[in-house]
Structures are given as structure tokens and as C-alpha cells.
Write a protein that holds these residues in place. Structure first.
Motif, PDB file in Angstrom:
ATOM      1  N   PHE A 204       0.836  -1.198   0.000  1.00  0.00           N
ATOM      2  CA  PHE A 204       0.000   0.000   0.000  1.00  0.00           C
ATOM      3  C   PHE A 204       0.876   1.254   0.000  1.00  0.00           C
ATOM      4  CE2 PHE A 204      -2.336   3.407   2.098  1.00  0.00           C
ATOM      5  CZ  PHE A 204      -3.555   3.390   1.423  1.00  0.00           C
TER       6      PHE A 204
ATOM      7  N   LEU B 232      -1.303   3.597 -13.168  1.00  0.00           N
ATOM      8  CA  LEU B 232      -2.454   2.937 -12.564  1.00  0.00           C
ATOM      9  C   LEU B 232      -3.008   1.829 -13.456  1.00  0.00           C
ATOM     10  CD1 LEU B 232      -4.549   2.815 -10.288  1.00  0.00           C
ATOM     11  CD2 LEU B 232      -5.845   4.586 -11.469  1.00  0.00           C
TER      12      LEU B 232
ATOM     13  N   ARG C 105      -7.516   6.953  -1.525  1.00  0.00           N
ATOM     14  CA  ARG C 105      -6.364   7.694  -2.033  1.00  0.00           C
ATOM     15  C   ARG C 105      -5.722   8.594  -0.989  1.00  0.00           C
ATOM     16  NH1 ARG C 105      -8.234  10.735  -7.037  1.00  0.00           N
ATOM     17  NH2 ARG C 105      -8.168   8.620  -7.882  1.00  0.00           N
TER      18      ARG C 105
ATOM     19  N   ALA D  71      -5.321  -6.342 -11.325  1.00  0.00           N
ATOM     20  CA  ALA D  71      -6.358  -6.554 -10.316  1.00  0.00           C
ATOM     21  C   ALA D  71      -7.647  -7.085 -10.940  1.00  0.00           C
ATOM     22  CB  ALA D  71      -6.633  -5.259  -9.566  1.00  0.00           C
TER      23      ALA D  71
ATOM     24  N   VAL E  87       2.386   1.856  -3.442  1.00  0.00           N
ATOM     25  CA  VAL E  87       1.404   2.400  -4.380  1.00  0.00           C
ATOM     26  C   VAL E  87       1.190   3.887  -4.142  1.00  0.00           C
ATOM     27  CG1 VAL E  87      -1.024   2.348  -5.047  1.00  0.00           C
ATOM     28  CG2 VAL E  87       0.216   0.216  -4.785  1.00  0.00           C
ATOM     29  N   GLN E  88       1.060   4.283  -2.889  1.00  0.00           N
ATOM     30  CA  GLN E  88       0.827   5.699  -2.594  1.00  0.00           C
ATOM     31  C   GLN E  88       2.063   6.562  -2.846  1.00  0.00           C
ATOM     32  OE1 GLN E  88      -0.901   6.734   1.203  1.00  0.00           O
ATOM     33  NE2 GLN E  88      -2.915   6.688   0.273  1.00  0.00           N
TER      34      GLN E  88
ATOM     35  N   LEU F 184      -1.849   5.935  -7.847  1.00  0.00           N
ATOM     36  CA  LEU F 184      -3.285   6.201  -7.855  1.00  0.00           C
ATOM     37  C   LEU F 184      -3.633   7.487  -8.601  1.00  0.00           C
ATOM     38  CD1 LEU F 184      -4.246   5.241  -4.192  1.00  0.00           C
ATOM     39  CD2 LEU F 184      -4.426   3.848  -6.253  1.00  0.00           C
TER      40      LEU F 184
ATOM     41  N   LEU G  83      -4.542  -1.804 -12.320  1.00  0.00           N
ATOM     42  CA  LEU G  83      -5.954  -2.129 -12.522  1.00  0.00           C
ATOM     43  C   LEU G  83      -6.116  -3.350 -13.421  1.00  0.00           C
ATOM     44  CD1 LEU G  83      -7.564   1.410 -12.996  1.00  0.00           C
ATOM     45  CD2 LEU G  83      -7.768  -0.105 -11.025  1.00  0.00           C
TER      46      LEU G  83
ATOM     47  N   LEU H 195     -14.884  -0.059  -8.830  1.00  0.00           N
ATOM     48  CA  LEU H 195     -13.557  -0.305  -8.282  1.00  0.00           C
ATOM     49  C   LEU H 195     -12.735   0.978  -8.206  1.00  0.00           C
ATOM     50  CD1 LEU H 195     -12.489  -3.693  -9.926  1.00  0.00           C
ATOM     51  CD2 LEU H 195     -13.003  -3.271  -7.524  1.00  0.00           C
ATOM     52  N   TYR H 196     -12.866   1.815  -9.234  1.00  0.00           N
ATOM     53  CA  TYR H 196     -12.107   3.070  -9.239  1.00  0.00           C
ATOM     54  C   TYR H 196     -12.595   3.995  -8.126  1.00  0.00           C
ATOM     55  CZ  TYR H 196      -9.487   7.051 -10.988  1.00  0.00           C
ATOM     56  OH  TYR H 196      -8.615   8.098 -11.088  1.00  0.00           O
TER      57      TYR H 196
ATOM     58  N   THR I  70     -11.078   2.689  -4.980  1.00  0.00           N
ATOM     59  CA  THR I  70      -9.660   3.060  -4.929  1.00  0.00           C
ATOM     60  C   THR I  70      -9.506   4.539  -4.598  1.00  0.00           C
ATOM     61  OG1 THR I  70      -9.139   1.383  -6.597  1.00  0.00           O
ATOM     62  CG2 THR I  70      -7.507   3.107  -6.241  1.00  0.00           C
TER      63      THR I  70
END
Length: 474
Positions: free
Chosen positions: A322, A337, A368, A344, A325-326, A331, A341, A360-361, A364
Motif C-alpha cells: 500500500f 495505474l 487515495r 487486479a 502504491v501511494q 493512484l 488495474l 472499483l475506481y 480506490t
């Protein structure tokens, strides 16, 4: 006009009358040099028509021979100059339109591809609807509770090498209850041990039959009745209403890690676990998807081999994922991204409420801005099962404190374990530290018998765990 305007300016080839040779140069109000009105049927009118025709022809690029003589130049002197910029404007507009349409078409292609990747579990939705009256009611309407299930099925493409496929049966290798606070300022992920002894309700089986209600280890629920049975078991255990679910297999997990270019970990000792297909040196290193899968599944070549340490390792790794990703802006960057996606959506099965890219978006996006130090991981409070020390049972008072906080969307806090020499950064080899909350914690004082509104609220209950800000090397 000089002399013969009709010859060069009149598209019909007619010649103006000789007695009015200067009609085309007359003032715009139609008054001649001697003060007489021009005859509308005279050659002067024809000359004016010829000038207008010539001007139109020049602006359209249809005729340019009027510039060959002085007469043609004189004819054009009274008209606005040709605006040749219009050709460039037209081509620029056309090019822009093509680019916009191409971009829209590409975006639509990406959207439909990702949207088509997602698998919806309509069977689980139907089973849950059948038992709707028995399910807990949501308390905090804006909070969301999502059950994340890692399936150990070997039936999917590329999963066979992780063990034999027992006729297509599978159990939940990892189950995490993810609670997103209503204000989206925190997230709490609670692991449910696979060996925890729980009440599993009667569930619909894949063959159309039904399993019997029984007291058994938790991961059997997925084998008995799939996602719906697991959800009903978690809801019965916690009293928390599950809003959504996601099931991901081994290959999907690997693809997710590869999509973010791996995750960094630190090992104090080398790891060699043949069953998990994992061999790693000591020290700081970045794991690819294959290595990461072995790392979170390993039991025998790392630490003391307990499921407690394995869950702690999974939690820390997910926190590091996590954080990666951040911190990399994935994101917020469509080009970064998209691979995430794509990985996933190809590898998850969701409830119908999350079975579109838009859903899903949105999910997400809601995570964020959650600070990494507010993304917390812990395990339900448990202790060795009295009838079998190889299984677990809840520490009921501590577990109920945790579950109530989640139901009411109230905060919990976690404190890290001390480092241990087992090489994976986990501690407390017997797992006792994360089986009970901090002894100083208690439920909200306002809910205690005899409390008054003036009583100061107690601090949030504290449990042993970690948060995403810790990563794997801090």
C-alpha cells in the motif's frame, strides 16, 4: 475596372457597354461621376456583379487568372483580400477532432477491456439474499466493510505448481476484514486465522447440496460453500455487516506485485523454503511477484513456522505494498495505474456491487487520501484452542471489544511488536502478544454502566499490530 471588365471579371464572358466604361469603379451608393443614378440594367451593374463573382472565385481558390492582368488587379482592389488562413484553421480543427476521437476511442477500449476483466459472483449474491433476514444490519451507513479472501485454489492458470488440485476444492488461504471509516481518514485490516475454531452455518454447496452447520476451523467455510459461506461465517463471528467481497488467487497476487515493480523487504537471516518455492538471501531486497507470493505463504523456512508469524508477515507486506502504491503516485497517474488495474481486474472475483471498473475506481479513490500511518493491520484476539493447541479460539472479551469498535465505526489503535531474531521482523514466537488487547484499553467510557455525559472518553482500544507507514524495513 480598366477598359474591359467583362472580359476578365464577368464569369459569363459578357462585355460591358462602351458608353459606361468606368461603371465598376463607381462609388458604392451607385451614383455616377456626373451625379446620375446608374441604370440597374446597365453594364455598370453587370460590372459590379462581375467583381462580386471574381471575389468569390478568388476566396474559394476556384479561379486565379484575374491576377494575370492589370484589369484583374484593378477589379480586386475594391474587394477584401482573400483570407487564406481559413484553410489552416480548417485543417487544424480537423486534426484536433481526429486526435480527440482517437483518444476517446482508446480510452473506451481501455475501459471496456478492464471492465470486461472483472468476474462477478452472482451465486454468492443469491445465497446471501436468501439469508438476508439473518444477516447483521449496518450501523455506520457511510463506512464500508470489505472481505478480502486469498484463495489457495490450484485450479487457475499457473497455480498448479503450488500444490496438487484436490478435485478443484479450495480453502481460504488468507482472509482479511477491511474496515474503511465513514470519513475515509483511516482503514483497519483484521486478519482472521485460518485455524480459528468458529461456528459455520449450513451453506449451499457447489454441487447443489447443503453442508451441515458445524463448529470447525474457519477456512473450511470456503471449502463448504465458497464466498457466501465465508461471509456468513465472518458476520456470525463478528456481528459486522459485510458490504463487499473480493477473492484473489495466487496468480493475481503475483501480477499485482509485478505491476508496481516489486516491494522492498529486509531480512535478518536468509530464507530457504522449498514448499513455498522461496530462497532469499539476508538483507535489503526487492521482491518480484513470484518471490512475494512465496514470502507471504512461507511457513517452514522462516521464523518458527507458526501461522501467527505468517499472518504478521502478510500484514506487514500488504502495508508495504500500500505504501509503495501511494508513494509512487500510482493512484494519481493513469499510465502507472492502468497496469495495476489490469492485474487486479483480471485476477479478482467480486460481488455485483463492485463488478464494474467505475465501482472499483471509486473504491480506490476513496482510499487515495488515507494516510499510511492510519492504515492499520492486526489479528483477531485469540489463544490456543483448549481441545487442540494446534487450533485457535477467540479471547472473547477482547474480540468483542474489537468487533464493537468496527461495528460502530469507532477508532482502534495498534502498537508494534518488538523485533525478534527470526529473520522476518515479527516477534513474540508464541503469538500471545497479539491475542489480547492492551490491558489499559477499554470500550468507550460513555457506554459503560453508570457513566455520565461529562465523563471523559477512554482512549481507543489498543491491539498489537502494525501500520502501512512501517513498511518492511523500518
Amino acid at each position: 475596372m480598366a477598359g474591359t471588365p467583362g472580359t476578365h471579371g464577368d464569369p459569363d464572358g459578357e462585355t460591358a457597354e462602351a458608353e459606361e466604361p468606368t461603371g465598376a469603379a463607381e462609388p458604392d451608393d451607385g451614383v455616377s461621376a456626373d451625379g446620375r443614378k446608374a441604370d440597374t440594367d446597365s453594364g455598370a451593374a453587370e460590372d459590379n456583379d462581375a467583381v462580386a463573382s471574381t471575389s468569390d472565385d478568388v476566396s474559394d481558390g476556384a479561379s486565379e487568372d484575374t491576377n494575370d492582368t492589370g484589369a484583374g488587379a484593378s477589379a480586386g482592389a475594391g474587394a477584401p483580400p482573400p483570407v487564406r488562413k481559413s484553410h489552416w484553421l480548417r485543417w487544424t480543427a480537423l486534426g484536433a477532432a481526429v486526435v480527440v476521437l482517437a483518444a476517446a476511442g482508446t480510452s473506451w477500449w481501455f475501459y471496456t477491456k478492464l471492465d470486461g476483466n472483472i468476474t462477478s459472483d452472482t451465486g454468492a449474491a443469491a445465497e446471501l439474499q436468501t439469508y438476508e433476514k439473518d444477516r447483521p444490519k449496518p450501523v455506520a451507513l457511510d463506512a464500508e466493510n470489505i472481505l478480502l479472501i486469498g484463495s489457495d485454489s490450484r485450479s487457475g492458470a499457473g497455480n498448479g505448481k503450488y500444490g496438487r488440485d484436490d478435485g478443484g476444492s479450495s480453502r481460504s488461504d488468507t482472509t482479511i476484514l477491511l474496515h474503511l471509516a465513514a470519513d475515509r481518514k483511516s482503514a483497519t485490516a483484521v486478519s482472521v486465522p485460518r485455524d480459528l475454531m468458529v461456528d459455520i452455518p449450513s451453506c449451499g454447496k457447489p454441487d447443489g447440496g447443503r453442508s451441515k452447520a458445524q463448529f470447525a476451523q474457519f477456512n473450511w467455510a470456503y471449502e463448504f460453500g465458497g464466498t457466501a459461506c465465508t461471509i456468513r461465517t465472518v458476520e456470525k463471528l463478528t456481528g459486522v455487516r459485510i458490504d463487499h467481497q473480493m477473492v484473489i488467487d495466487f496468480s493475481g497476487f503475483k501480477d499485482m506485485v509485478n505491476a508496481v515493480d516489486g516491494v522492498e523487504i529486509c531480512l535478518k537471516e536468509p530464507v530457504d523454503d522449498k514448499e513455498a518455492h522461496l530462497k532469499l538471501p539476508a538483507g535489503r531486497q526487492t521482491l518480484n511477484g513470484e518471490q512475494a507470493l512465496g514470502f507471504v505463504r512461507a511457513r517452514h523456512g522462516i521464523g518458527d513456522g507458526s501461522d501467527t508469524q505468517r499472518m504478521d508477515r502478510q500484514q506487514r507486506f500488504l502495508g508495504a505494498l500500500f505504501k509503495k502504491v501511494q508513494s509512487n503516485g500510482v493512484l494519481l497517474n493513469p499510465t502507472r495505474l492502468y497496469p495495476v488495474l489490469d492485474a487486479a481486474t483480471k485476477s479478482i472475483t467480486t460481488d455485483p456491487g463492485l463488478a464494474s471498473l467505475t465501482d472499483l475506481y471509486d473504491l480506490t479513490g476513496s482510499m487515495r487520501d488515507v494516510p499510511t500511518d492510519k492504515v492499520q493491520f492486526l489479528t483477531v484476539p485469540r489463544q490456543p484452542y483448549s481441545a487442540d493447541p494446534n487450533r485457535d479460539e477467540l479471547v472473547k472479551s477482547a474480540a468483542e471489544t474489537l468487533f464493537k469498535q468496527l461495528r460502530d465505526d469507532k477508532p482502534v489503535s495498534v502498537s508494534p511488536k518488538s523485533d525478534s531474531p527470526d529473520g522476518d521482523g515479527s516477534a513474540d514466537p508464541d503469538g500471545s502478544a497479539d491475542r489480547t488487547p492492551d490491558p489499559t484499553s477499554s470500550p468507550d467510557a460513555s457506554s459503560s454502566p453508570g457513566s455520565t455525559s461529562s465523563a471523559s472518553p477512554s482512549p481507543a482500544p489498543s491491539f498489537t499490530g502494525t501500520n502501512a507507514a512501517d513498511g518492511m524495513c523500518e
